[in-house]
Design an enzyme around this catalytic site. Sequence first.
Site, mmCIF file in Angstrom:
data_model
loop_
_atom_site.group_PDB
_atom_site.id
_atom_site.type_symbol
_atom_site.label_atom_id
_atom_site.label_comp_id
_atom_site.label_asym_id
_atom_site.label_seq_id
_atom_site.Cartn_x
_atom_site.Cartn_y
_atom_site.Cartn_z
ATOM 1 N N ASP A 12 -54.820 -12.431 -21.287
ATOM 2 C CA ASP A 12 -56.054 -11.393 -21.028
ATOM 3 C C ASP A 12 -55.662 -10.061 -20.291
ATOM 4 O O ASP A 12 -56.225 -9.117 -20.859
ATOM 5 C CB ASP A 12 -56.859 -12.236 -19.863
ATOM 6 N N GLU A 41 -49.953 -22.754 -12.680
ATOM 7 C CA GLU A 41 -50.372 -22.026 -14.021
ATOM 8 C C GLU A 41 -49.181 -21.031 -14.551
ATOM 9 O O GLU A 41 -48.737 -20.826 -15.663
ATOM 10 C CB GLU A 41 -51.547 -21.182 -13.696
HETATM 11 C C1 2M8 Z 1 -57.045 -17.540 -19.171
HETATM 12 O O1 2M8 Z 1 -58.066 -16.881 -19.870
HETATM 13 C C2 2M8 Z 1 -59.261 -17.394 -19.683
HETATM 14 C C3 2M8 Z 1 -60.660 -16.687 -20.622
HETATM 15 O O2 2M8 Z 1 -60.158 -17.263 -21.682
HETATM 16 C C4 2M8 Z 1 -59.710 -16.770 -18.371
HETATM 17 O O3 2M8 Z 1 -59.099 -16.296 -17.662
HETATM 18 O O4 2M8 Z 1 -60.965 -17.287 -17.708
HETATM 19 C C5 2M8 Z 1 -55.782 -17.440 -20.238
HETATM 20 O O5 2M8 Z 1 -54.463 -17.712 -19.445
HETATM 21 C C6 2M8 Z 1 -55.794 -18.130 -21.545
HETATM 22 O O6 2M8 Z 1 -54.471 -17.711 -22.215
HETATM 23 C C7 2M8 Z 1 -55.957 -19.581 -21.268
HETATM 24 O O7 2M8 Z 1 -56.022 -20.213 -22.395
HETATM 25 C C8 2M8 Z 1 -57.199 -19.851 -20.250
HETATM 26 C C9 2M8 Z 1 -57.332 -21.246 -19.882
HETATM 27 O O8 2M8 Z 1 -56.225 -21.696 -19.577
HETATM 28 O O9 2M8 Z 1 -56.866 -18.986 -19.220
#
Ligand code: 2M8
Length: 445
Positions: A176, A415
């Site tokens: 992101d 994470e």
């Molecule tokens: C993160 O992205 C989401 C949006 O898609 C968020 O921040 O709300 C990123 O690390 C992405 O790569 C990942 O798939 C997602 C869910 O773990 O979180």
Amino acid sequence: MSVPSLPAELAALRETAVSVLRGNDLGDITRPSPTLYPHQWLWDSCFIAIGLRHLDPQRAAAEILSLLRGQWPNGMIPHVIFAETTNFYHAGPQRWRCDRVTTTAGGAQSTGVTQPPMIAEAAVRVGAMMSDSERGEFYRRLFPGLLRFHQWLYDERDPDDDGLVSLVHSWESGMDNTPTWMEITRPVAPLGVRALRRVNGDDALDALRRDSKEVPSDERLTSGDLFTLYRIVRELRRAHYNFREIRRTIVPLVQDVAFNAILVRANEHLSTIAAEIGEVIPARLRRSARRTREAMGELVVDGVYYSRDFRTRTLLRHETIAGLLPLYAGVVPEDRVDEMVKTITSPRYWSRFGVASVPLDDPNFLPRCYWQGPLWVNMNWLIADGLERYGRLDAAEDLRRNTVDVIASSEAMFEYYSPLDGSGAGSNRFSWTAALLIDLLAADH
Ligand code: 2M8
């Protein structure tokens, strides 16, 4: 399933990982984390399935097949398929309102963008744990939808037929706030954000955001960047999530190097799946797949791979972990491999915890801030795979061991982790950390 024989501490760590996955299990989908990410994400489910296959291959297959519930009639598989939950998510269905433009195969609500196409890789890994007949059945259920997804990527996102697909939002890259995307995104910040930025007032926006209730805001993207990403969603919505219309807007369009690298590999796995069930990949898709492989060569300067601006065809010259994935794709020419391996294993990227998402000597580097420096277990997994495929077995093994060690040092299944001291950041009880740990601990990852 057989449990690998492990020393007691690792066996206990594996048990913790199993319980994290159970805790995040919503039936046939797994949410990435209990609070911050309460729905189903495309590439998360793929990494999760790669771990689940060691516990229950049928459950792993269900995780992958459930992604097809979200498939759009045009073939897109969305980056988030919203689960029936009352848990708050900051970019939920109300931001996207996709039900106004389409319906999904299973009637679930979804976002209007996609994510790295890891499905074929996950499917082949899961298939490897099944009997021939189970695998055949699984592949036959998956193949038609997966084929349409790959066709959609080219039909919709490679309109000029140059082999590289374009992304319309940094959420599609999965990374992101990676500097590459932030640089091209910031110029389209909403007016309010730009005005506040001039008086250095990003903090004023902090109170308005909801994602940082779970995780300290300095471990996530800045509020200004987050509100810019929301603005882009608004533009996409107005353009009906249609690339022909999106092209005419201010939305930044990027031929993302990591996404295309993953696509190269995914196309190969799709052919394997097709061959196994006696299906044929249409000639057009075969030709596009060849082109992607070749076009990766246009993204490299002096051995460094970059993403490219779709409109101007200029390279976005930020060195990040995205540029290391051509190794995973197997597109790095043999005479360039040593140089790339040297880069990866140099202190700029490599620590005893894994590979940093932004090099440590980059002015953007922040050790605990999301995709702007921390190491990620899925990236370590992909890069170790790439090192192995090029025969760098020691480096691959070191990276896998370091990844297990960094997870073991806190047990919370974070994470992401600081490459400086291995401390965990972001959400905890994070599913792909747990799943890939299980995979790394299995003898045959
Ligand atoms: C993160 O992205 C989401 C949006 O898609 C968020 O921040 O709300 C990123 O690390 C992405 O790569 C990942 O798939 C997602 C869910 O773990 O979180």
